[in-house]
Design a protein around this motif. Sequence first.
Motif, PDB file in Angstrom:
ATOM      1  N   TYR A1010       0.840  -1.190   0.000  1.00 17.17           N
ATOM      2  CA  TYR A1010       0.000   0.000   0.000  1.00 17.17           C
ATOM      3  C   TYR A1010       0.878   1.245   0.000  1.00 17.17           C
ATOM      4  CZ  TYR A1010      -4.267  -2.641   0.915  1.00 17.17           C
ATOM      5  OH  TYR A1010      -5.328  -3.499   0.819  1.00 17.17           O
ATOM      6  N   ARG A1011       0.399   2.269  -0.664  1.00 16.07           N
ATOM      7  CA  ARG A1011       1.069   3.567  -0.650  1.00 16.07           C
ATOM      8  C   ARG A1011       0.130   4.564   0.022  1.00 16.07           C
ATOM      9  NH1 ARG A1011       3.340   5.294  -6.230  1.00 16.07           N
ATOM     10  NH2 ARG A1011       4.639   3.486  -5.718  1.00 16.07           N
ATOM     11  N   PHE A1012       0.666   5.286   1.035  1.00 13.24           N
ATOM     12  CA  PHE A1012      -0.119   6.221   1.829  1.00 13.24           C
ATOM     13  C   PHE A1012       0.358   7.646   1.571  1.00 13.24           C
ATOM     14  CE2 PHE A1012       0.146   2.185   4.039  1.00 13.24           C
ATOM     15  CZ  PHE A1012      -1.192   1.910   4.309  1.00 13.24           C
ATOM     16  N   TYR A1013      -0.571   8.584   1.534  1.00 13.24           N
ATOM     17  CA  TYR A1013      -0.278  10.007   1.381  1.00 13.24           C
ATOM     18  C   TYR A1013      -1.006  10.757   2.484  1.00 13.24           C
ATOM     19  CZ  TYR A1013       0.432   8.179  -3.354  1.00 13.24           C
ATOM     20  OH  TYR A1013       0.803   7.432  -4.429  1.00 13.24           O
ATOM     21  N   LEU A1014      -0.289  11.556   3.257  1.00 13.14           N
ATOM     22  CA  LEU A1014      -0.897  12.299   4.347  1.00 13.14           C
ATOM     23  C   LEU A1014      -0.489  13.768   4.225  1.00 13.14           C
ATOM     24  CD1 LEU A1014      -2.501  12.123   7.094  1.00 13.14           C
ATOM     25  CD2 LEU A1014      -0.248  12.032   8.197  1.00 13.14           C
ATOM     26  N   ASN A1015      -1.473  14.678   4.235  1.00 15.83           N
ATOM     27  CA  ASN A1015      -1.158  16.093   4.244  1.00 15.83           C
ATOM     28  C   ASN A1015      -2.005  16.809   5.277  1.00 15.83           C
ATOM     29  OD1 ASN A1015      -3.495  15.815   2.833  1.00 15.83           O
ATOM     30  ND2 ASN A1015      -2.761  16.715   0.942  1.00 15.83           N
ATOM     31  N   ALA A1016      -1.453  17.949   5.751  1.00 24.64           N
ATOM     32  CA  ALA A1016      -2.134  18.763   6.749  1.00 24.64           C
ATOM     33  C   ALA A1016      -2.903  19.877   6.051  1.00 24.64           C
ATOM     34  CB  ALA A1016      -1.128  19.336   7.739  1.00 24.64           C
ATOM     35  N   ILE A1017      -3.883  20.465   6.782  1.00 22.88           N
ATOM     36  CA  ILE A1017      -4.774  21.454   6.191  1.00 22.88           C
ATOM     37  C   ILE A1017      -4.876  22.656   7.132  1.00 22.88           C
ATOM     38  CG2 ILE A1017      -7.100  21.904   5.292  1.00 22.88           C
ATOM     39  CD1 ILE A1017      -7.422  18.879   4.970  1.00 22.88           C
ATOM     40  N   THR A1018      -4.796  23.864   6.545  1.00 26.14           N
ATOM     41  CA  THR A1018      -5.128  25.094   7.256  1.00 26.14           C
ATOM     42  C   THR A1018      -6.294  25.750   6.511  1.00 26.14           C
ATOM     43  OG1 THR A1018      -3.604  26.465   5.982  1.00 26.14           O
ATOM     44  CG2 THR A1018      -2.723  25.358   7.939  1.00 26.14           C
ATOM     45  N   VAL A1019      -6.666  26.956   6.965  1.00 22.26           N
ATOM     46  CA  VAL A1019      -7.757  27.656   6.290  1.00 22.26           C
ATOM     47  C   VAL A1019      -7.368  28.035   4.871  1.00 22.26           C
ATOM     48  CG1 VAL A1019      -8.725  28.553   8.431  1.00 22.26           C
ATOM     49  CG2 VAL A1019      -6.925  29.834   7.258  1.00 22.26           C
ATOM     50  N   GLY A1023      -1.560  21.316   2.410  1.00 22.77           N
ATOM     51  CA  GLY A1023      -0.148  21.417   2.101  1.00 22.77           C
ATOM     52  C   GLY A1023       0.354  20.186   1.383  1.00 22.77           C
ATOM     53  N   PRO A1024       1.663  20.123   1.110  1.00 25.08           N
ATOM     54  CA  PRO A1024       2.227  18.941   0.436  1.00 25.08           C
ATOM     55  C   PRO A1024       2.090  17.701   1.308  1.00 25.08           C
ATOM     56  CG  PRO A1024       3.969  20.371   1.247  1.00 25.08           C
ATOM     57  CD  PRO A1024       2.691  21.127   1.439  1.00 25.08           C
ATOM     58  N   ALA A1025       2.049  16.560   0.645  1.00 25.21           N
ATOM     59  CA  ALA A1025       1.833  15.293   1.343  1.00 25.21           C
ATOM     60  C   ALA A1025       3.163  14.622   1.629  1.00 25.21           C
ATOM     61  CB  ALA A1025       0.936  14.377   0.520  1.00 25.21           C
ATOM     62  N   ILE A1026       3.189  13.877   2.713  1.00 26.95           N
ATOM     63  CA  ILE A1026       4.282  12.951   2.990  1.00 26.95           C
ATOM     64  C   ILE A1026       3.781  11.559   2.627  1.00 26.95           C
ATOM     65  CG2 ILE A1026       3.594  12.707   5.414  1.00 26.95           C
ATOM     66  CD1 ILE A1026       6.499  12.255   6.122  1.00 26.95           C
ATOM     67  N   SER A1027       4.622  10.761   2.009  1.00 30.03           N
ATOM     68  CA  SER A1027       4.182   9.448   1.543  1.00 30.03           C
ATOM     69  C   SER A1027       4.982   8.352   2.234  1.00 30.03           C
ATOM     70  CB  SER A1027       4.344   9.336   0.022  1.00 30.03           C
ATOM     71  OG  SER A1027       5.698   9.445  -0.340  1.00 30.03           O
ATOM     72  N   GLN A1028       4.405   7.185   2.282  1.00 28.58           N
ATOM     73  CA  GLN A1028       5.054   6.033   2.890  1.00 28.58           C
ATOM     74  C   GLN A1028       4.446   4.785   2.261  1.00 28.58           C
ATOM     75  OE1 GLN A1028       7.596   4.507   4.023  1.00 28.58           O
ATOM     76  NE2 GLN A1028       7.730   5.734   5.889  1.00 28.58           N
ATOM     77  N   GLU A1029       5.210   3.724   2.208  1.00 27.41           N
ATOM     78  CA  GLU A1029       4.713   2.452   1.681  1.00 27.41           C
ATOM     79  C   GLU A1029       4.883   1.373   2.725  1.00 27.41           C
ATOM     80  OE1 GLU A1029       6.268   1.302  -2.030  1.00 27.41           O
ATOM     81  OE2 GLU A1029       5.498   3.025  -3.139  1.00 27.41           O
ATOM     82  N   ALA A1030       3.997   0.395   2.696  1.00 26.02           N
ATOM     83  CA  ALA A1030       4.084  -0.731   3.624  1.00 26.02           C
ATOM     84  C   ALA A1030       3.370  -1.922   3.000  1.00 26.02           C
ATOM     85  CB  ALA A1030       3.465  -0.376   4.970  1.00 26.02           C
TER      86      ALA A1030
END
Length: 1314
Positions: A1010-1019, A1023-1030
Motif C-alpha cells: 500500500y502507498r499512503f499520502y498524508l497532508n495537513a490542512i489550514t484555512v 499542504g504537500p503530502a508525505i508518503s510512505q509504503e508498507a
Amino acid sequence: MMERSGMDAALLGLFLAHLATALEVPLDLPQPPTITHQSPKDYIIDPRENIVIHCEAKGRPHPSFSWTRNGTHFDIDEDPNVSMKPNSGTLVVDISRAKAEHYEFVYQCTARNKHGTAVSNNIVVRQSRSPLWSKEKADQIVISEGRSLVLRCRPPAGLPPPIIFWMDNYFQRLPQSARVSQSLNGDLYFSNVLQEDSRNDYICYARFPYTQTIQQKQPIIVKVLDLDAINDTMAAFYNDTDLFSDEPADERKPSFLIPSGPSSSMTVLRGQVLEMECIADGLPTPEISWAKVSGDLPTKRTSFLHYEKTLRIADVSESDAGEYRCTARNPLGSVHHTIRVTVKAAPYWISGAPRNLVLAPGESSVLTCRASGTPKPSVSWAMNGIPIENSPKDLSRTVEDDTIIFTDVQAGSSAVYQCNVSNDYGYLLSNAFVNVLSEPPRVLTPNNKVYQVIRNRQASMDCASFGSPLPKITWFKDSRSSTLDGDPYVLHDNGTLEIRAAQAHNSGKYTCVARNSLGILENHVYLEVKEPTRILKQPEYKVVKLGRSAVFECKVKHDPSLVPTMTWLKDDGELPDDERLIVDSDTLTINDVGESDAGVYTCIMNTTLDHDSASAELTVVEATTPAVVYERPDPPTDLELTDLKKRSVQLTWIPGDEHNSPIHKFLIQYEDSLHHRGHWHNLTEVPGSRTTAHLKLSPYIHYTFRVLALNAVDFSRPSFPSRTVETEPAAPDKNPTGVQGFGTEHDNLVISWKPLSGLHHNGPGLHYKVMWRQEVVDSDWTTVTVANNSKFVVSGTPTFVPYELKVQAVNDLGAGPEPAVAHGYSGEDLPVAAPGNVQAVLLNSTLAELHWDPVPAKLIRGHLKGYKVYYWKEHSLHKHNPHLVKSQILTFSGDHTHRRLPGLHPFSLYLFNVRVYNGKGEGPPSPNQQIVTPEGVPGAPSSLLVTNPNLDSLTLEWSPPHERNGHITGYTLRYQSVNNSNELGPVEELALPANETSLTLLNLKYSTRYRFYLNAITVRGAGPAISQEAVTVMDEALISQHGADVGAGNTQTPHAIAPSPPRRPPPKARTVNPFGNVSSSFGEDGTLISWDYWGPEQNVYVEYIVQNSEGEEEWQKEPVNGTQNVMLKGLKGGLSYRVRLVAKGHHDQPLHRSDELLVSVPAVASRQVDIATQGWFIGLMCAIALLILILLIICFIQRNKGGKYPVKEKEDAHTDPEFQPMKDDDCTFGEYSDNEDHKPLKGSRTPSNGTVKRDDSDDSLVDYGEGGDGQFNEDGSFIGQYSGKSASRGTAEGHESSEAPSPINTMNSLNSFV
C-alpha cells in the motif's frame, strides 16, 4: 625631523649589523623554543579518521607543551579520547569513541621552556562535510528550438565545496561547446537549444574531495520541440511540464544570461585566483571576448576557460584592479558588460617574517615586523605569549610601532616575541626569539671539505659559523700571505667566499678563520678547478637510403679526472631496444636503416660537474632516390646600410648557400650598444625571396644589425654585424596609455598609467608630467613631475569628486604630444543617509513588495552600487513554532526604488530595513518596519510511520508539520494498493481531525503493498503530502483459511477504521521485504533470475551458492545495475543453487534479503556438434533398438514358460551386491532386496531420503544401455542402468520424469528421436 632621521639611520645600522644573526643555533646550546611544524590555520579533517593536530618545537631544554581551546586552557588529561605524542605537542583525538564534530574548536599550541614561550597560529578545526542532495521534483522541461536554457544544479553546500560536473546515465561527460557550457556555480547554460539537446539524462554530479564521495541530482529531462511538435503536444504537457515558449525562436542579437545588467563588481584578495565569467544568449551562438578597460591583461597569468566565457587571472596583484569588459557578438549585433574588480590584501610580509636574534651581553639590535595589506594592517607585539604592554618592563627594550629596539641587553633577558599583523582579511603570527648568549666561535662547515668546479664557472666555499658575539670571518689561501677580500674574491656576510669565474690557478687549500672576543677557530677546505666538457665533433645531418647504415660521430673532450658517461637519445627519448643500433665510445651506428629510424638523434656527455650535447637529424629515403644532403643555410654576407634618414634605413645582404633546402625567411636582429650592449633583439622578418629590408628606427638608439636565414633544417649562424647607426635623441612621440583615476581612501585620488617602454623613451631623462583638476568651471590644472613610477597619489581631496586627468611624457629634448583627457573620481566614503519612506505591501503569504525613496546622490558619497534589504523573522504567530531571529540580506544592484522580497514564511512577523551601498560599503539602516504574513498552506507532516503490520491491518502514526504556517484544521489521508508491476489501485480518502496523530486501518488485503499520502490542512488549503509504503503481513496458515473463506463465497468488506488506541510505545514493526515474485528460467546464455522490487535502496545485487556446499564457501555476487532481472552465466549444469537478492543501504542500515530460491540447472550437451545428425550415432541407435527387441522377446518367452530369469543361480555363485536380478512377475530389473543390498549402484548418487537422483539429463546414453554400469551377465541377461531407476525419484527431482524407463518406453523414445 632631524631627530627622526637620526633614529631611522641608527635603526638601519643596528639592523644591518645583525642581519647575519638569523642563524640556526646549535641544539646543544641553550635557546628558547622554536615551533618547527604546526597544522594549517584552517584545518579541515576527515571525520572517518583520527584527528591529528600538529605542534612540533625545538629548544634547549626541550620545551613542554600545552593547548588552549576556544581561548581557554584545554586539560588533555580529563578527556579520555585525546592524547599527546611523546616529546611532542601533537594532539591525537581517537574518534572511535567520540564524534569528530565534538572537537570542532579553535586550538592554539604553546611550547615553553625556561628561556621563553612560543605559540602557534589559531588552528580552526572543522570536519569535512558532504551533505545529501535535497529532494526535489524534477519536472520535464519542454522548450522550443533556438531558445536559451539554464539547467540548475544547486549542489549541497559541502566543506570544502564540491567539484561539479554533468554526466549522463552511462557516466559519460556531457559534451560542452561555445553553445553549451557549465558556469562557475555548476549550472549548465545553453545559449540556444537544438533538437539534438533532447535527452532524459542530464545529471549533475557533486564530488566531495575530502571524503571522496560523489552524489548525483535527479536526472533532468529536456525535450526540444519545433513549431509543429509544440502544436501537437501542447495539451499533453500543459499540466505536467514547464513550457518555456510556444513558438520557435528567431535569430536574435546576444544578451547576457550571467551576469545581469550592464555592469557589476567583485572583490578579490591578493595572491588568489580571479575568475570572471560571461555567458550569453543569442542565435547564432555568440562569441565571447575579453579586454581590460584600464590597461592590458597580464599575459603570463591570464587564461581563458569554458570556450572563452571565463577569464582567469592567477596570483592576483594590486595592478589587476580596474574595469574588465566582456563582449558577446554574433552577426546580428553585440552586447557588453563591465566588471569592476577591487583588489584587497590580507597581511603579507614585505621583507620576510621577523628573524631570530642571537646577542651577546651588552650588544644592541632590532626586531622588525614589516608587513603590508589592504586595508593597512595593525601590528601588535607579545612576549612569551603575553601582550607586551602587560609584560615585565625592560629598560633595554623599546617598542616603536613595527620595530622593537634592544639596547645593551643583559644575560637572562632571553625571550620569544610574537608579532601579530592583522586586518579584515586575515592575520600573520610570527615567533622570533632573542637569545642572549656568550659563546666562542665554532665552524659548522666540515673540515677538509673538497669543492670541485668547472673552469670559468662560479665557485663558492662555505664557512658557516656560530658564536656570540657574532664571529668575524677572514679567508686565506695556501701561505696566508694576505686576506682574500678583493678581486677576484667576494666575501659574503654569511662567511661564504665566492670566485665569480674560477681559473686553474685558483685551485688549492683555503683557510677560513672565525674569531670573536671569546676565541678564535679556523677551518680548511680545498678547491679543484676542472676543465669543461666539450663536444669537439658534432653529429651531422644525414640522408640515408633504406637498408643502408648510418653512423653518427660525437667526439668529446673532458677533464681526465672526471668520469664521463655518453648517452644517446632519439627524439628526446630513449633509443629503441634494437640490436641494429650499436653504441660505441664516440659513435652511434644504425644498421639496415628503416623508415622508423628517421628522427633527431642527440648525444649527451655527462660528468659529475657538467655536460654537453649536440643533435643531428636522420632522413630515410627510398633506395631508388639519390641521396641528397640537406643542411642549414650558410649565414648571409655583405650587410650594407643605405638611404639613412632620421627614422629609417635600408639594409641589404647577400644570401649564403641554401644547401639543397630553400630559404623560407630572413630574421633581422639589432643590438642597442648605448643601452643594452650584448643583447640582440628581433626587429623584423622578410620572405626568403627578398634580400632588402626597409627598417624603421627610433631616436636615441645605437643600432647594429645582423641577419639569419631559415630553411627547413634550421636557422643559419648569424651574419657578421653591420656598421653602427646612431640615431639622434628627440622628444617623445607618444604619451602613456591606460590613464585612470580612483581613490583608495576617502580623501585621496590615485592617478595611474602604463609607462612607456624603453624603445619609446626617445631620449635621456624621461619623466611624466601629471595634471589634474576638478570638473568645474574656471578650475586650473595642477601639475607635478613624476619619474621612475607609474602612479601618483593626490592627498587632501574632497570625497568622491569628478576629476579630469592628463599624463604627458617628457624627456630632456622636450615634451610629447598633447595628452588626451581622462576622467576619474576621488575616493569614496560610506553613505551618510538611509532610504526614506520605507513601506511594505503584502502580495501573498510568502511574498512582499518593498518601496523606498532613493538616497540623494550627494549623500551616497560614491558610486551607487545598489540597495540591501536586511530582514529577519522575529517570531511565528503560532505557539508551537520556535522564536528565531536570524538576519538575512537581499542585495539589489542598481538604482531601484522598489523590489520584491520572496521566500517569507506564512503566519509570521518580520522586521526589515533598507540600506544604500557604494564601492566603499553600506550606509546607515532605515528605521525597522514590520511585515505580518497571513496564514498559508502548511508544510508536509514531519513524519509518517507504519507500525504493527498484520495480515489485514496496520497502524499509521504521524507528527504535525514543522512549518505549520497557520492553525492546523485537520488532515487528509489517501491510500491505494500497488501491484507487482507498480500499477496503482483505486484511491481511498479519509478526513481526520487536527488532534489525531495515529490511525489503524482494518480489512486490508493480505500480502499487499500500500502507498499512503498524508497532508495537513489550514484555512488556506492543504499542504504537500508525505508518503510512505508498507506491505501487510503474509501468514501461510491464515492465507489457507482465508482462501477457504473466499471459496465459500465470502466477499471482502470495505476497509474499517479502528479507533486510535491509547498512546503507548508501539510494537516494533516487522521488516517489510522489498522483494517479491522471485523466479528463474533457463536459456541458451544462462539462467535468468527475475523479481519485483519496491525498496528505496539502489545498491541491489544477486547472491548464489551451490546447495549443500561446505560452510566456508562464500556466496558469489552479481551486480544488478538498476534492472529487475539478471542473467547468471556462471552456474554449472547438473548442479542446484541457492539464489537470493540483497538490497544494501547506507552503512548504518540493515541489509534486505529476499527468500532463497532453489535453482536446479539442467545439464546441457555440447553445442559444438549436433550429434543427432551424425551417421555413426544413427547406426548406434538402431543397434541398441534391435538389442532391446531381442531382450523383450527373450523375456516374453521366459514368462510364458513360467520359469524364472536365471539370476538366482548367478546370485548364488556371485555374492557381489552389485548384481541384481529381474523380477519374475513383470520382467523389470532389480527384484531381490536384502538388508545388505540397499546400496546404490556403482557411480550413482543416493540422496538422504533414499531416492535415486540422476547425474545427467534424460538423454544420457546410459539410459539406453550405452556405457556406465549397463552390462550383460554370463547368461545373456541385461543388467545396468534400468536397475538403478526408482519410481520414487519424481518426488525429489520436480519436473524430471519419475518413471523408471522400461524397455518399451525406451523403444518409444528411440523411435521419436530417430
